[in-house]
Design a protein around this motif. Structure first.
Motif, mmCIF file in Angstrom:
data_model
loop_
_atom_site.group_PDB
_atom_site.id
_atom_site.type_symbol
_atom_site.label_atom_id
_atom_site.label_comp_id
_atom_site.label_asym_id
_atom_site.label_seq_id
_atom_site.Cartn_x
_atom_site.Cartn_y
_atom_site.Cartn_z
ATOM 1 N N PRO A 155 5.477 -10.470 -4.078
ATOM 2 C CA PRO A 155 5.248 -10.945 -5.440
ATOM 3 C C PRO A 155 5.388 -9.808 -6.459
ATOM 4 O O PRO A 155 5.111 -8.644 -6.157
ATOM 5 C CB PRO A 155 3.808 -11.460 -5.414
ATOM 6 C CG PRO A 155 3.474 -11.660 -3.976
ATOM 7 C CD PRO A 155 4.321 -10.687 -3.209
ATOM 8 N N ALA A 156 5.787 -10.164 -7.667
ATOM 9 C CA ALA A 156 6.023 -9.173 -8.719
ATOM 10 C C ALA A 156 4.774 -8.372 -9.065
ATOM 11 O O ALA A 156 4.872 -7.250 -9.566
ATOM 12 C CB ALA A 156 6.570 -9.850 -9.972
ATOM 13 N N ASP A 157 3.592 -8.910 -8.788
ATOM 14 C CA ASP A 157 2.369 -8.161 -9.082
ATOM 15 C C ASP A 157 1.932 -7.259 -7.919
ATOM 16 O O ASP A 157 0.872 -6.661 -7.958
ATOM 17 C CB ASP A 157 1.226 -9.104 -9.482
ATOM 18 C CG ASP A 157 0.795 -10.037 -8.362
ATOM 19 O OD1 ASP A 157 1.479 -10.089 -7.305
ATOM 20 O OD2 ASP A 157 -0.220 -10.730 -8.543
ATOM 21 N N SER A 158 2.792 -7.156 -6.902
ATOM 22 C CA SER A 158 2.461 -6.334 -5.737
ATOM 23 C C SER A 158 3.420 -5.167 -5.524
ATOM 24 O O SER A 158 3.417 -4.536 -4.474
ATOM 25 C CB SER A 158 2.435 -7.208 -4.476
ATOM 26 O OG SER A 158 1.397 -8.161 -4.557
ATOM 27 N N TRP A 159 4.261 -4.865 -6.499
ATOM 28 C CA TRP A 159 5.143 -3.701 -6.411
ATOM 29 C C TRP A 159 5.551 -3.270 -7.813
ATOM 30 O O TRP A 159 5.391 -4.021 -8.770
ATOM 31 C CB TRP A 159 6.365 -3.977 -5.537
ATOM 32 C CG TRP A 159 7.328 -5.011 -6.051
ATOM 33 C CD1 TRP A 159 7.145 -6.364 -6.058
ATOM 34 C CD2 TRP A 159 8.607 -4.791 -6.625
ATOM 35 N NE1 TRP A 159 8.239 -6.992 -6.599
ATOM 36 C CE2 TRP A 159 9.155 -6.059 -6.953
ATOM 37 C CE3 TRP A 159 9.348 -3.652 -6.886
ATOM 38 C CZ2 TRP A 159 10.416 -6.197 -7.535
ATOM 39 C CZ3 TRP A 159 10.604 -3.801 -7.473
ATOM 40 C CH2 TRP A 159 11.126 -5.067 -7.785
ATOM 41 N N GLY A 160 6.034 -2.062 -7.906
ATOM 42 C CA GLY A 160 6.399 -1.539 -9.211
ATOM 43 C C GLY A 160 7.480 -0.494 -9.123
ATOM 44 O O GLY A 160 7.877 -0.065 -8.054
ATOM 45 N N ALA A 161 7.915 -0.072 -10.286
ATOM 46 C CA ALA A 161 8.920 0.987 -10.400
ATOM 47 C C ALA A 161 8.694 1.693 -11.730
ATOM 48 O O ALA A 161 8.226 1.083 -12.698
ATOM 49 C CB ALA A 161 10.330 0.405 -10.338
ATOM 50 N N ALA A 162 9.001 2.951 -11.749
ATOM 51 C CA ALA A 162 8.880 3.766 -12.965
ATOM 52 C C ALA A 162 7.463 3.717 -13.537
ATOM 53 O O ALA A 162 7.266 3.723 -14.745
ATOM 54 C CB ALA A 162 9.902 3.342 -14.012
ATOM 55 N N GLY A 163 6.470 3.639 -12.660
ATOM 56 C CA GLY A 163 5.081 3.683 -13.088
ATOM 57 C C GLY A 163 4.504 2.386 -13.614
ATOM 58 O O GLY A 163 3.397 2.363 -14.128
ATOM 59 N N LYS A 164 5.261 1.280 -13.475
ATOM 60 C CA LYS A 164 4.772 -0.006 -13.987
ATOM 61 C C LYS A 164 4.961 -1.102 -12.947
ATOM 62 O O LYS A 164 5.947 -1.097 -12.209
ATOM 63 C CB LYS A 164 5.530 -0.403 -15.254
ATOM 64 C CG LYS A 164 5.315 0.519 -16.404
ATOM 65 C CD LYS A 164 5.948 -0.022 -17.653
ATOM 66 C CE LYS A 164 5.664 0.971 -18.795
ATOM 67 N NZ LYS A 164 5.970 0.413 -20.081
ATOM 68 N N LEU A 165 3.992 -2.038 -12.916
ATOM 69 C CA LEU A 165 4.165 -3.206 -12.069
ATOM 70 C C LEU A 165 5.370 -4.007 -12.539
ATOM 71 O O LEU A 165 5.593 -4.142 -13.760
ATOM 72 C CB LEU A 165 2.926 -4.112 -12.140
ATOM 73 C CG LEU A 165 1.747 -3.751 -11.269
ATOM 74 C CD1 LEU A 165 0.603 -4.731 -11.528
ATOM 75 C CD2 LEU A 165 2.118 -3.772 -9.803
#
Length: 60
Positions: free
Chosen positions: A46-56
């Motif tokens: 899910p989108a709320d369980s990973w991030g990139a560039a310091g943001k979810l």
């Protein structure tokens, strides 16, 4: 027997069907092996369980 793992956010089942077909076809063409020898795993996060560039991802 090639095994391919795809890590991604959730996608529609039709898109996943096409992805699995195209990945399988690529191995069949490149390695000259039967499609039955190729395994594709799709791990959806899910989108709320990973991030990139310091943001979810959910916050983008």
């Amino acid at each position: 027997m090639p095994t391919v793992t795809v890590q991604q956010g959730p996608r529609d089942v039709e898109l996943k069907r096409e992805l699995v077909k195209q990945i399988t076809d690529a191995f069949v063409d490149a390695y000259k092996i039967p499609a039955e020898a190729v395994t594709v795993w799709i791990h959806e996060t899910p989108a709320d369980s990973w991030g990139a560039a310091g943001k979810l991802t959910a916050d983008k």
